[in-house]
Design a protein around this motif. Structure first.
Motif, PDB file in Angstrom:
ATOM      1  N   TRP A  11       0.813  -1.208   0.000  1.00 38.60           N
ATOM      2  CA  TRP A  11       0.000   0.000   0.000  1.00 38.60           C
ATOM      3  C   TRP A  11       0.857   1.273   0.000  1.00 38.60           C
ATOM      4  O   TRP A  11       2.008   1.275   0.393  1.00 38.60           O
ATOM      5  CB  TRP A  11      -0.985   0.008   1.157  1.00 38.60           C
ATOM      6  N   ASN A  12       0.212   2.340  -0.495  1.00 33.88           N
ATOM      7  CA  ASN A  12       0.814   3.665  -0.467  1.00 33.88           C
ATOM      8  C   ASN A  12       0.438   4.321   0.858  1.00 33.88           C
ATOM      9  O   ASN A  12      -0.691   4.783   1.030  1.00 33.88           O
ATOM     10  CB  ASN A  12       0.288   4.531  -1.621  1.00 33.88           C
ATOM     11  N   HIS A  13       1.366   4.326   1.783  1.00 35.84           N
ATOM     12  CA  HIS A  13       1.099   4.852   3.122  1.00 35.84           C
ATOM     13  C   HIS A  13       1.521   6.316   3.153  1.00 35.84           C
ATOM     14  O   HIS A  13       2.701   6.637   3.000  1.00 35.84           O
ATOM     15  CB  HIS A  13       1.887   4.034   4.150  1.00 35.84           C
ATOM     16  N   ARG A  14       0.559   7.215   3.345  1.00 37.26           N
ATOM     17  CA  ARG A  14       0.841   8.641   3.408  1.00 37.26           C
ATOM     18  C   ARG A  14       0.242   9.215   4.683  1.00 37.26           C
ATOM     19  O   ARG A  14      -0.968   9.136   4.893  1.00 37.26           O
ATOM     20  CB  ARG A  14       0.275   9.358   2.179  1.00 37.26           C
ATOM     21  N   VAL A  15       1.093   9.764   5.536  1.00 38.86           N
ATOM     22  CA  VAL A  15       0.639  10.285   6.834  1.00 38.86           C
ATOM     23  C   VAL A  15       1.336  11.610   7.130  1.00 38.86           C
ATOM     24  O   VAL A  15       2.468  11.854   6.701  1.00 38.86           O
ATOM     25  CB  VAL A  15       0.943   9.286   7.976  1.00 38.86           C
ATOM     26  N   PRO A  16       0.657  12.513   7.873  1.00 34.71           N
ATOM     27  CA  PRO A  16       1.282  13.789   8.235  1.00 34.71           C
ATOM     28  C   PRO A  16       2.399  13.617   9.264  1.00 34.71           C
ATOM     29  O   PRO A  16       3.322  14.420   9.334  1.00 34.71           O
ATOM     30  CB  PRO A  16       0.116  14.602   8.807  1.00 34.71           C
ATOM     31  N   GLU A  17       2.307  12.552  10.067  1.00 35.48           N
ATOM     32  CA  GLU A  17       3.325  12.277  11.080  1.00 35.48           C
ATOM     33  C   GLU A  17       3.453  10.768  11.251  1.00 35.48           C
ATOM     34  O   GLU A  17       2.452  10.054  11.267  1.00 35.48           O
ATOM     35  CB  GLU A  17       2.944  12.921  12.418  1.00 35.48           C
ATOM     36  N   MET A  18       4.679  10.273  11.369  1.00 37.75           N
ATOM     37  CA  MET A  18       4.888   8.833  11.439  1.00 37.75           C
ATOM     38  C   MET A  18       5.627   8.445  12.716  1.00 37.75           C
ATOM     39  O   MET A  18       6.749   8.906  12.959  1.00 37.75           O
ATOM     40  CB  MET A  18       5.694   8.356  10.220  1.00 37.75           C
ATOM     41  N   ARG A  19       4.988   7.617  13.517  1.00 38.99           N
ATOM     42  CA  ARG A  19       5.626   7.018  14.696  1.00 38.99           C
ATOM     43  C   ARG A  19       5.144   5.578  14.801  1.00 38.99           C
ATOM     44  O   ARG A  19       3.998   5.267  14.497  1.00 38.99           O
ATOM     45  CB  ARG A  19       5.279   7.771  15.980  1.00 38.99           C
ATOM     46  N   LEU A  20       6.030   4.705  15.260  1.00 39.62           N
ATOM     47  CA  LEU A  20       5.661   3.301  15.451  1.00 39.62           C
ATOM     48  C   LEU A  20       6.501   2.746  16.577  1.00 39.62           C
ATOM     49  O   LEU A  20       7.734   2.850  16.562  1.00 39.62           O
ATOM     50  CB  LEU A  20       5.898   2.497  14.173  1.00 39.62           C
ATOM     51  N   GLN A  21       5.839   2.181  17.575  1.00 42.97           N
ATOM     52  CA  GLN A  21       6.565   1.658  18.736  1.00 42.97           C
ATOM     53  C   GLN A  21       7.399   0.438  18.353  1.00 42.97           C
ATOM     54  O   GLN A  21       7.208  -0.173  17.301  1.00 42.97           O
ATOM     55  CB  GLN A  21       5.583   1.286  19.846  1.00 42.97           C
ATOM     56  N   SER A  22       8.310   0.100  19.229  1.00 49.40           N
ATOM     57  CA  SER A  22       9.244  -1.005  18.988  1.00 49.40           C
ATOM     58  C   SER A  22       8.489  -2.302  18.703  1.00 49.40           C
ATOM     59  O   SER A  22       7.554  -2.666  19.416  1.00 49.40           O
ATOM     60  CB  SER A  22      10.151  -1.186  20.206  1.00 49.40           C
ATOM     61  N   ARG A  23       8.910  -2.994  17.673  1.00 51.70           N
ATOM     62  CA  ARG A  23       8.301  -4.267  17.288  1.00 51.70           C
ATOM     63  C   ARG A  23       9.302  -5.062  16.457  1.00 51.70           C
ATOM     64  O   ARG A  23      10.379  -4.585  16.108  1.00 51.70           O
ATOM     65  CB  ARG A  23       7.040  -4.049  16.451  1.00 51.70           C
ATOM     66  N   PHE A  24       8.945  -6.292  16.137  1.00 50.21           N
ATOM     67  CA  PHE A  24       9.664  -7.038  15.108  1.00 50.21           C
ATOM     68  C   PHE A  24       8.617  -7.690  14.229  1.00 50.21           C
ATOM     69  O   PHE A  24       7.443  -7.789  14.599  1.00 50.21           O
ATOM     70  CB  PHE A  24      10.628  -8.068  15.720  1.00 50.21           C
ATOM     71  N   SER A  76       9.340  11.674  12.649  1.00 50.50           N
ATOM     72  CA  SER A  76       9.310  12.002  11.228  1.00 50.50           C
ATOM     73  C   SER A  76       9.360  13.509  11.066  1.00 50.50           C
ATOM     74  O   SER A  76       9.145  14.262  12.017  1.00 50.50           O
ATOM     75  CB  SER A  76       8.050  11.440  10.580  1.00 50.50           C
ATOM     76  N   SER A  77       9.655  13.948   9.840  1.00 51.21           N
ATOM     77  CA  SER A  77       9.632  15.375   9.540  1.00 51.21           C
ATOM     78  C   SER A  77       8.839  15.581   8.256  1.00 51.21           C
ATOM     79  O   SER A  77       9.097  14.933   7.247  1.00 51.21           O
ATOM     80  CB  SER A  77      11.052  15.916   9.375  1.00 51.21           C
ATOM     81  N   GLY A  78       7.839  16.440   8.329  1.00 48.29           N
ATOM     82  CA  GLY A  78       6.994  16.700   7.178  1.00 48.29           C
ATOM     83  C   GLY A  78       6.055  15.534   6.891  1.00 48.29           C
ATOM     84  O   GLY A  78       6.086  14.497   7.551  1.00 48.29           O
ATOM     85  N   GLU A  79       5.197  15.713   5.902  1.00 51.28           N
ATOM     86  CA  GLU A  79       4.299  14.634   5.489  1.00 51.28           C
ATOM     87  C   GLU A  79       5.125  13.513   4.861  1.00 51.28           C
ATOM     88  O   GLU A  79       6.006  13.763   4.034  1.00 51.28           O
ATOM     89  CB  GLU A  79       3.286  15.152   4.481  1.00 51.28           C
ATOM     90  N   CYS A  80       4.862  12.291   5.283  1.00 49.68           N
ATOM     91  CA  CYS A  80       5.656  11.147   4.802  1.00 49.68           C
ATOM     92  C   CYS A  80       4.863  10.302   3.819  1.00 49.68           C
ATOM     93  O   CYS A  80       3.755   9.859   4.124  1.00 49.68           O
ATOM     94  CB  CYS A  80       6.099  10.277   5.981  1.00 49.68           C
ATOM     95  N   TRP A  81       5.462  10.104   2.646  1.00 52.90           N
ATOM     96  CA  TRP A  81       4.914   9.195   1.652  1.00 52.90           C
ATOM     97  C   TRP A  81       5.809   7.967   1.655  1.00 52.90           C
ATOM     98  O   TRP A  81       6.996   8.050   1.340  1.00 52.90           O
ATOM     99  CB  TRP A  81       4.899   9.838   0.275  1.00 52.90           C
ATOM    100  N   MET A  82       5.220   6.822   1.965  1.00 57.06           N
ATOM    101  CA  MET A  82       6.018   5.609   2.175  1.00 57.06           C
ATOM    102  C   MET A  82       5.395   4.396   1.496  1.00 57.06           C
ATOM    103  O   MET A  82       4.816   3.522   2.166  1.00 57.06           O
ATOM    104  CB  MET A  82       6.175   5.325   3.676  1.00 57.06           C
ATOM    105  N   PRO A  83       5.437   4.300   0.177  1.00 55.05           N
ATOM    106  CA  PRO A  83       4.947   3.064  -0.449  1.00 55.05           C
ATOM    107  C   PRO A  83       5.763   1.879   0.058  1.00 55.05           C
ATOM    108  O   PRO A  83       6.995   1.937   0.081  1.00 55.05           O
ATOM    109  CB  PRO A  83       5.179   3.317  -1.943  1.00 55.05           C
TER     110      PRO A  83
END
Length: 301
Positions: free
Chosen positions: A23-36, A80-87
């Protein structure tokens, strides 16, 4: 190009990727807690900036960078900094019978059951193909284009998707591997002169023991990068290069001088006839005395 190792060739023949999600993941701010995760996640940063942690290493990710999150490796998105586009995609590199029952994981290892831990795939892309966690390659635009094709195909998922998704992931891996090879070649060209200087040093001091650390300092590289680039350029490790050169010098002395094998062994830097004879036979396939007899007709005494 170096010949494929047996393990690499075997892996390439076995690759049969399956996409778990794309998927094309687009978010204004990106954070994700520790995982594997159990599988692979391939992420292309198209816009914005990311600070991520993979195991104990912090990475600053900028547009055009590619991240390959690997099975069983702990990671988190710190900021993150700025809007992130992360396909990006989640996928298995090899065809696994339990593919459909294995989910995308968002927990750390301590929160997972024994069954879930058993779902962790073997990291063949890192261990065998040597693909790093963070990938910076000049052909990243081709990677993005192929990744977008794969995401569009995933969203449709028609009857032909299972063939198409395998071919597109294989193309992604091909583009990444070729991009990394091109980067290595550029890196090698940058250090071409310093590697030649080291090779000359080894030849000048062929009868001495020159430490790997000293050679790498001469090349102004870390021991790891020096060893890797030296072998890439000459096809031999620094030690193998010196040993081969010593044997070539010894062969000249055997043919054109009256020296005994023990005297020649000492002249080319070996502490004993035994060590010299062993090294000589390893490279030439015959003993020093047999070499002398074959090429001069004289039996060394």
């Amino acid at each position: 190009m170096e010949a494929l190792s047996i393990s690499k060739k075997t892996l390439l023949l076995k690759l049969s990727p399956n996409v778990r999600r794309a998927w094309n993941h687009r978010v204004p701010e990106m954070r994700l807690q520790s995982r594997f995760i159990f599988d692979y996640e391939l992420l292309y940063l198209e816009k914005g900036g990311l600070t991520i942690r993979i195991d104990n290493e912090i990475h600053i990710i900028k547009p055009g960078d590619i991240v390959l999150f690997k099975p069983g490796k702990e990671h988190e998105f710190i900021e993150s900094s700025g809007e992130c586009w992360m396909p990006h995609i989640h996928f298995d590199a090899l065809n696994e019978e339990n593919f459909e029952e294995v989910p995308i994981n968002f927990k750390n290892r301590s929160e997972c059951s024994e069954q879930e831990v058993r779902w962790i795939r073997e990291d063949v892309l890192g261990n065998v193909l040597q693909i790093p966690d963070v990938i910076q390659i000049e052909n990243h635009g081709e990677v993005l284009k192929t990744l977008q094709q794969l995401i569009h195909a995933y969203e449709r998922r028609d009857l032909d998707f299972y063939i198409l998704q395998k071919s597109l992931v294989l193309k992604l891996l091909y583009l990444i591997v070729k991009g990394l090879e091109a980067s290595e070649s550029n890196h090698l060209r940058v250090h071409h002169k310093s590697l030649d200087t080291v090779a000359t040093l080894i030849m000048d001091r062929f009868d001495q023991t020159v430490l790997l650390e000293d050679l790498s300092k001469t090349a102004m590289l870390s021991v790891f990068h020096f060893s890797r680039l030296f072998k890439q350029k000459y096809g031999l490790t620094p030690h193998q290069f010196q040993m081969r050169y010593r044997i070539e010098k010894a062969k000249d002395l055997m043919i054109y001088s009256p020296l005994s094998v023990s005297a020649i062994a000492e002249k080319v830097g070996y502490g004993s006839v035994y060590a010299f004879s062993k090294a000589f036979k390893q490279i030439e396939g015959i003993s020093p005395r047999k070499f002398i007899q074959t090429y001069t007709g004289v039996l060394d005494s």
